[in-house]
Design a protein around this motif. Structure first.
Motif, PDB file in Angstrom:
ATOM      1  N   THR A 229      15.315  11.914 -22.687  1.00  0.00           N
ATOM      2  CA  THR A 229      15.619  13.154 -23.090  1.00  0.00           C
ATOM      3  C   THR A 229      15.139  14.191 -21.990  1.00  0.00           C
ATOM      4  OG1 THR A 229      13.748  13.418 -24.453  1.00  0.00           O
ATOM      5  CG2 THR A 229      15.647  12.425 -25.421  1.00  0.00           C
ATOM      6  N   ASN A 230      14.287  13.963 -21.053  1.00  0.00           N
ATOM      7  CA  ASN A 230      13.712  14.870 -19.980  1.00  0.00           C
ATOM      8  C   ASN A 230      14.948  15.279 -19.132  1.00  0.00           C
ATOM      9  OD1 ASN A 230      13.155  12.082 -19.340  1.00  0.00           O
ATOM     10  ND2 ASN A 230      12.652  13.044 -17.339  1.00  0.00           N
ATOM     11  N   HIS A 231      15.200  16.395 -18.624  1.00  0.00           N
ATOM     12  CA  HIS A 231      16.247  17.117 -17.831  1.00  0.00           C
ATOM     13  C   HIS A 231      15.680  16.852 -16.444  1.00  0.00           C
ATOM     14  CE1 HIS A 231      17.233  18.867 -21.668  1.00  0.00           C
ATOM     15  NE2 HIS A 231      18.323  18.501 -21.275  1.00  0.00           N
ATOM     16  N   TRP A 232      16.807  16.756 -15.602  1.00  0.00           N
ATOM     17  CA  TRP A 232      16.515  16.621 -13.927  1.00  0.00           C
ATOM     18  C   TRP A 232      17.451  17.554 -13.373  1.00  0.00           C
ATOM     19  CZ3 TRP A 232      17.024  10.929 -12.561  1.00  0.00           C
ATOM     20  CH2 TRP A 232      15.728  10.111 -12.724  1.00  0.00           C
ATOM     21  N   SER A 233      16.646  18.332 -12.376  1.00  0.00           N
ATOM     22  CA  SER A 233      17.472  19.442 -11.525  1.00  0.00           C
ATOM     23  C   SER A 233      18.098  18.570 -10.452  1.00  0.00           C
ATOM     24  CB  SER A 233      16.528  20.399 -11.080  1.00  0.00           C
ATOM     25  OG  SER A 233      16.154  21.174 -12.170  1.00  0.00           O
ATOM     26  N   VAL A 234      19.288  18.773 -10.136  1.00  0.00           N
ATOM     27  CA  VAL A 234      19.772  17.937  -9.159  1.00  0.00           C
ATOM     28  C   VAL A 234      21.002  18.498  -8.340  1.00  0.00           C
ATOM     29  CG1 VAL A 234      20.007  15.776 -10.585  1.00  0.00           C
ATOM     30  CG2 VAL A 234      21.861  17.301 -10.693  1.00  0.00           C
ATOM     31  N   VAL A 235      21.212  17.936  -7.193  1.00  0.00           N
ATOM     32  CA  VAL A 235      22.070  18.427  -5.947  1.00  0.00           C
ATOM     33  C   VAL A 235      22.462  17.190  -5.350  1.00  0.00           C
ATOM     34  CG1 VAL A 235      20.271  18.717  -4.237  1.00  0.00           C
ATOM     35  CG2 VAL A 235      22.197  20.397  -4.305  1.00  0.00           C
ATOM     36  N   HIS A 236      23.660  17.579  -4.723  1.00  0.00           N
ATOM     37  CA  HIS A 236      24.426  16.388  -3.710  1.00  0.00           C
ATOM     38  C   HIS A 236      23.827  16.671  -2.322  1.00  0.00           C
ATOM     39  CE1 HIS A 236      27.591  14.355  -1.400  1.00  0.00           C
ATOM     40  NE2 HIS A 236      27.918  13.831  -2.769  1.00  0.00           N
ATOM     41  N   VAL A 237      23.739  15.673  -1.914  1.00  0.00           N
ATOM     42  CA  VAL A 237      23.253  15.667  -0.414  1.00  0.00           C
ATOM     43  C   VAL A 237      24.021  16.397   0.500  1.00  0.00           C
ATOM     44  CG1 VAL A 237      24.446  13.645   0.565  1.00  0.00           C
ATOM     45  CG2 VAL A 237      22.199  14.417   1.547  1.00  0.00           C
ATOM     46  N   ASP A 238      25.257  16.724   0.414  1.00  0.00           N
ATOM     47  CA  ASP A 238      26.040  17.722   1.297  1.00  0.00           C
ATOM     48  C   ASP A 238      25.833  19.007   0.984  1.00  0.00           C
ATOM     49  OD1 ASP A 238      27.339  15.351   2.486  1.00  0.00           O
ATOM     50  OD2 ASP A 238      29.135  15.498   1.111  1.00  0.00           O
ATOM     51  N   ASP A 239      25.527  19.312  -0.357  1.00  0.00           N
ATOM     52  CA  ASP A 239      25.257  20.590  -0.792  1.00  0.00           C
ATOM     53  C   ASP A 239      23.771  20.991  -0.145  1.00  0.00           C
ATOM     54  OD1 ASP A 239      27.857  21.076  -1.928  1.00  0.00           O
ATOM     55  OD2 ASP A 239      27.116  20.581  -3.948  1.00  0.00           O
TER      56      ASP A 239
END
Length: 114
Positions: A9-19
């Motif tokens: 249930t923990n959240h992750w901060s994410v980003v695409h490698v291209d971004d």
């Protein structure tokens, strides 16, 4: 099976490698010592990420819950980071540098492998 630490249930901060690559290029012109979080403001849970990965590998729903101790035994110290609830904002990078991430649906992209 795709592991999930605890209930996931923990959240992750994410980003695409291209971004993130675009942000790095923009940050070259930032004042020395500037700090920016290269994340999109979408915070999937660890369980949602694991479910997307299970779809990508062709085994939808094939998840295995691990206790924190089991996760650390299998993954080492990085397991603790995977269990954190992380909700970081990339607003400063967008405001100061004009960063505009294009990949805003991480769960679909993970499930499709893009």
């Amino acid at each position: 099976m795709v592991p999930v630490i605890g209930e996931g249930t923990n959240h992750w901060s994410v980003v695409h490698v291209d971004d993130i690559a675009d942000l790095y290029a923009l940050a070259l012109a930032a004042p020395a010592g500037s700090v920016y979080a290269g994340v999109i403001d979408v915070y999937p849970t660890a369980r949602e990420v694991s479910e997307a990965v299970s779809r990508y590998i062709g085994r939808p729903g094939s998840l295995r819950n691990l206790s924190p101790a089991e996760a650390e035994q299998q993954m080492g110290p990085i397991a603790e980071a995977f269990a954190l609830d992380q909700q970081i904002s990339g607003a400063r990078a967008r405001r100061d540098l004009g960063w505009s991430p294009a990949h805003l649906d991480p769960l679909t992209e993970l499930a499709e492998g893009s």
